[in-house]
Design a protein around this motif. Sequence first.
Motif, PDB file in Angstrom:
ATOM      1  N   ASP A 148       0.919  -1.258  -0.043  1.00  0.00           N
ATOM      2  CA  ASP A 148       0.087   0.092  -0.129  1.00  0.00           C
ATOM      3  C   ASP A 148       0.968   1.382   0.027  1.00  0.00           C
ATOM      4  O   ASP A 148       0.582   2.381  -0.691  1.00  0.00           O
ATOM      5  N   GLY A 149       1.897   1.117   0.833  1.00  0.00           N
ATOM      6  CA  GLY A 149       2.783   2.592   0.962  1.00  0.00           C
ATOM      7  C   GLY A 149       3.536   2.500  -0.349  1.00  0.00           C
ATOM      8  O   GLY A 149       3.616   3.792  -1.080  1.00  0.00           O
ATOM      9  N   MET A 150       4.061   1.579  -1.001  1.00  0.00           N
ATOM     10  CA  MET A 150       4.613   1.692  -2.449  1.00  0.00           C
ATOM     11  C   MET A 150       3.681   2.296  -3.324  1.00  0.00           C
ATOM     12  O   MET A 150       4.082   3.263  -4.171  1.00  0.00           O
ATOM     13  N   ILE A 151       2.275   1.872  -3.390  1.00  0.00           N
ATOM     14  CA  ILE A 151       1.320   2.400  -4.243  1.00  0.00           C
ATOM     15  C   ILE A 151       1.243   3.909  -4.120  1.00  0.00           C
ATOM     16  O   ILE A 151       1.197   4.560  -5.161  1.00  0.00           O
ATOM     17  N   LEU A 152       1.151   4.100  -2.923  1.00  0.00           N
ATOM     18  CA  LEU A 152       0.778   5.752  -2.505  1.00  0.00           C
ATOM     19  C   LEU A 152       1.906   6.562  -3.043  1.00  0.00           C
ATOM     20  O   LEU A 152       1.875   7.420  -3.569  1.00  0.00           O
ATOM     21  N   ALA A 153       3.188   6.068  -2.696  1.00  0.00           N
ATOM     22  CA  ALA A 153       4.363   6.691  -3.061  1.00  0.00           C
ATOM     23  C   ALA A 153       4.701   6.985  -4.607  1.00  0.00           C
ATOM     24  O   ALA A 153       4.848   8.002  -5.170  1.00  0.00           O
ATOM     25  N   ALA A 154       4.319   5.570  -5.380  1.00  0.00           N
ATOM     26  CA  ALA A 154       4.430   5.882  -6.736  1.00  0.00           C
ATOM     27  C   ALA A 154       3.220   6.883  -7.242  1.00  0.00           C
ATOM     28  O   ALA A 154       3.461   7.394  -8.384  1.00  0.00           O
ATOM     29  N   ALA A 155       2.131   6.914  -6.784  1.00  0.00           N
ATOM     30  CA  ALA A 155       1.075   7.758  -7.176  1.00  0.00           C
ATOM     31  C   ALA A 155       1.421   9.227  -7.084  1.00  0.00           C
ATOM     32  O   ALA A 155       1.103  10.128  -7.895  1.00  0.00           O
ATOM     33  N   ARG A 156       2.209   9.525  -5.880  1.00  0.00           N
ATOM     34  CA  ARG A 156       2.544  10.925  -5.540  1.00  0.00           C
ATOM     35  C   ARG A 156       3.870  11.472  -6.438  1.00  0.00           C
ATOM     36  O   ARG A 156       4.042  12.388  -6.849  1.00  0.00           O
ATOM     37  N   ASP A 157       4.640  10.385  -6.872  1.00  0.00           N
ATOM     38  CA  ASP A 157       5.881  10.842  -7.490  1.00  0.00           C
ATOM     39  C   ASP A 157       6.439   9.336  -8.538  1.00  0.00           C
ATOM     40  O   ASP A 157       7.253   8.585  -8.321  1.00  0.00           O
ATOM     41  N   PRO A 158       5.579   9.453  -9.656  1.00  0.00           N
ATOM     42  CA  PRO A 158       5.662   8.381 -10.491  1.00  0.00           C
ATOM     43  C   PRO A 158       7.178   8.035 -10.906  1.00  0.00           C
ATOM     44  O   PRO A 158       7.484   6.885 -11.188  1.00  0.00           O
ATOM     45  N   GLY A 160       9.987   9.102  -9.568  1.00  0.00           N
ATOM     46  CA  GLY A 160      11.123   8.691  -8.662  1.00  0.00           C
ATOM     47  C   GLY A 160      10.713   8.534  -7.209  1.00  0.00           C
ATOM     48  O   GLY A 160      11.585   8.520  -6.132  1.00  0.00           O
ATOM     49  N   TRP A 161       9.827   7.818  -7.251  1.00  0.00           N
ATOM     50  CA  TRP A 161       9.118   7.338  -5.550  1.00  0.00           C
ATOM     51  C   TRP A 161      10.015   6.362  -4.822  1.00  0.00           C
ATOM     52  O   TRP A 161      10.196   6.311  -3.889  1.00  0.00           O
ATOM     53  N   TRP A 162      10.695   5.715  -5.699  1.00  0.00           N
ATOM     54  CA  TRP A 162      11.682   4.431  -5.302  1.00  0.00           C
ATOM     55  C   TRP A 162      13.001   5.278  -4.925  1.00  0.00           C
ATOM     56  O   TRP A 162      13.905   4.338  -4.360  1.00  0.00           O
ATOM     57  N   LYS A 163      13.252   6.321  -5.261  1.00  0.00           N
ATOM     58  CA  LYS A 163      14.795   6.782  -5.121  1.00  0.00           C
ATOM     59  C   LYS A 163      14.966   7.676  -3.654  1.00  0.00           C
ATOM     60  O   LYS A 163      13.864   8.157  -3.412  1.00  0.00           O
ATOM     61  N   ASP A 164      16.367   7.285  -3.127  1.00  0.00           N
ATOM     62  CA  ASP A 164      16.299   8.236  -1.843  1.00  0.00           C
ATOM     63  C   ASP A 164      16.294   9.583  -1.884  1.00  0.00           C
ATOM     64  O   ASP A 164      16.659  10.346  -3.090  1.00  0.00           O
TER      65      ASP A 164
END
Length: 168
Positions: A148-158, A160-164
């Motif tokens: 769920d957290g990964m999906i929310l992060a990806a929705a907010r920043d498609p 670069g959500w995974w980058k530090d």
Amino acid sequence: LEFRRLLFRSLRVSASLPVGAALLAASIPGDPPRPLPWALAAIRIGAGLGAAPAGWPTRMYSTGGTAHNLAGLERDRKGHPAAVRLTLADLDEITARLMRSSAPKVARRSGEDARRVALLAPGALILAAIAQRYALDEMTVLPEGVRDGMILAAARDPDGWWKDRPEP
């Protein structure tokens, strides 16, 4: 079982340990489990937690299926749409009830699948061992999971959500 410690969104410590409710349940005979194999399983968990990251966390959160099912075992919390606080005393009481009855009996009372119920007592043992390892007397079971957290992060920043992020 995975441990991760994040500091300003950067992974600082990570460990994956060969301890899980299904693996543990498969090694403990009986339904409900017999006392001696149960105690020997606790020793194995303790040995496995020796490789857990050092430190003194102040909170414990769980998002796994076993923790969700432990928190929702009582019908009034089934599906628990909000975070549920479980203390070590709660885990002790839940585990005692689980170990007094067979998984099918608990499943009939709780409305849970018997195969999942069979994982709950070993899962409670693992969660309690982790809490004790870090001198914590409670945990918060979150209704959301890592996915769920990964999906929310990806929705907010498609892109670069995974980058530090840079540290502030």
